[in-house]
Design a protein around this motif. Structure first.
Motif, short mmCIF file in Angstrom:
data_model
loop_
_atom_site.label_atom_id
_atom_site.label_comp_id
_atom_site.label_asym_id
_atom_site.label_seq_id
_atom_site.Cartn_x
_atom_site.Cartn_y
_atom_site.Cartn_z
N ALA A 223 12.00 8.67 -8.30
CA ALA A 223 11.53 8.50 -6.91
C ALA A 223 10.02 8.63 -6.90
N VAL A 224 9.33 7.58 -6.49
CA VAL A 224 7.87 7.56 -6.54
C VAL A 224 7.27 6.97 -5.26
N ALA A 225 6.00 7.29 -5.06
CA ALA A 225 5.19 6.69 -4.00
C ALA A 225 3.75 6.69 -4.49
N SER B 44 3.21 0.43 -5.37
CA SER B 44 1.88 0.70 -5.94
C SER B 44 0.76 0.41 -4.96
N SER B 45 1.07 -0.41 -3.95
CA SER B 45 0.08 -0.73 -2.91
C SER B 45 0.16 0.22 -1.73
N GLY B 46 1.06 1.21 -1.81
CA GLY B 46 1.16 2.20 -0.74
C GLY B 46 2.05 1.80 0.41
N ARG C 175 2.73 2.67 -16.91
CA ARG C 175 1.27 2.57 -16.77
C ARG C 175 0.81 3.12 -15.43
N GLU C 176 1.52 2.80 -14.37
CA GLU C 176 1.12 3.29 -13.03
C GLU C 176 1.20 4.82 -12.96
N VAL D 198 -1.68 6.07 -10.30
CA VAL D 198 -1.49 5.22 -9.13
C VAL D 198 -0.22 5.64 -8.40
N LEU D 199 0.83 5.87 -9.15
CA LEU D 199 2.09 6.36 -8.60
C LEU D 199 2.31 7.80 -9.02
N LYS D 200 2.93 8.56 -8.14
CA LYS D 200 3.29 9.95 -8.44
C LYS D 200 4.75 10.18 -8.09
N PRO D 201 5.48 10.92 -8.93
CA PRO D 201 6.87 11.26 -8.60
C PRO D 201 6.92 12.08 -7.32
N LEU D 202 7.91 11.81 -6.49
CA LEU D 202 8.07 12.57 -5.26
C LEU D 202 8.77 13.90 -5.56
#
Length: 302
Positions: A170-172, A231-233, A246-247, A252-256
């Motif tokens: 789960a990422v954002a 990745s674009s929010g 890579r993200e 750029v992305l972080k686990p929730l």
């Protein structure tokens, strides 16, 4: 051993009458005259000594005995077709093509390694690779248009060989509002935000796998698009770790930080088309897929 009185052609004719809705339709499908089809079915009933059809209005429908015998005959005709196909393979020695359908979430790196090793062993056998999402894989397999299938679903009526798990995270985006809360996140927190969901490519019974009932949901056509959106929010999603390495590394992305369920690890399976005999090239590819799936999993675990 008693010699059968009814031929495979007669069983195929009866099947055509039922499947196409009548004698005239069956005659058209079989490229025969209607009288020939009628005679074939009437002769069958005489030979068997059991009525197979009865007239209901203007339509011929199966009797109870006819239903039982027709059901068994389908297995017989299928097995006969398999024998003929097996004989063809034995004559040719090698199949010309292997049709492989894969869930888009399965790591392509594993397939590339297996297919690269398959090429020098293939004797010119082509591989037709098709990507689907969720139940789309199941439909292609059950339609008979695939020889092999890789899916994270337990497909009813098929015995799959276990492969490895695929890890979904789960990422954002690092600046997403969910990360600004500074605490463990609940289902209610997620439901108030936009969730990005990949469309199930199946047409019969598509699934909303992983959707939490968020107030806002965008459905996209591929995992690559989902990665780009998140990745674009534009929202959050569960994405395969192998697609966002890579993200994650670049921040750029972080686990929730979910209270629970932030990681999902569905087990994937390798299925075969049980209505088609496995040729030598297909068998080789099966073993290579299993080998590189296990090798890749072991290297990651190590």
């Amino acid at each position: 051993m008693k010699v059968p009185r009814v031929t495979l052609d007669q069983w195929r004719t009866l099947q055509a009458v039922i499947d196409h809705g009548g004698f005239a339709q069956a005659a058209e499908a079989l490229h025969r005259s209607q009288s020939s089809v009628s005679y074939t079915v009437a002769r069958m009933q005489e030979q068997l000594g059991v009525p197979l059809l009865r007239i209901d209005g203007r339509k011929a429908v199966l009797t109870e005995a006819g239903e039982v015998l027709l059901r068994r005959s389908r297995q017989l005709v299928t097995q006969a077709s398999q024998l003929e196909e097996l004989a063809h393979h034995m004559e040719q020695g090698w199949e010309a093509e292997v049709r492989l359908v894969v869930d888009a979430a399965y790591p392509s790196a594993k397939l590339i390694r297996a297919l690269s090793d398959f090429m020098p062993k293939s004797r010119g056998c082509r591989v037709r690779l098709r990507e689907e999402v969720l139940s789309g894989v199941e439909e292609v397999l059950k339609d008979g248009t695939a020889d092999l299938a890789i899916s994270g679903l337990d497909i009813t009526g098929y015995l799959g060989s276990e492969l490895s798990t695929v890890e979904f995270v789960a990422v954002a985006h690092a600046d997403h509002a969910l990360h600004q809360l500074g605490r463990k996140l609940s289902v209610q927190d997620l439901q108030s935000q936009m969730q990005i969901v990949v469309r199930d490519s199946g047409l019969r019974q598509p699934r909303d796998a992983g959707w939490l009932g968020a107030e806002q949901r965008w459905t996209v056509g591929s995992l690559a698009t989902s990665v780009a959106f998140v990745s674009s929010g534009l929202g959050f999603a569960w994405l395969p770790r192998h697609l966002i390495g890579r993200e994650l590394a670049e921040g750029v992305l972080k686990p929730l930080p979910l209270v629970q369920g932030s990681i999902r690890r569905p087990l994937f399976y390798l299925y075969t088309n049980h209505d088609k005999p496995l040729g030598p090239a297909t068998r080789i590819l099966i073993e290579l897929i299993k080998t590189y799936d296990a090798g890749q999993a072991n290297s990651l675990a190590g």
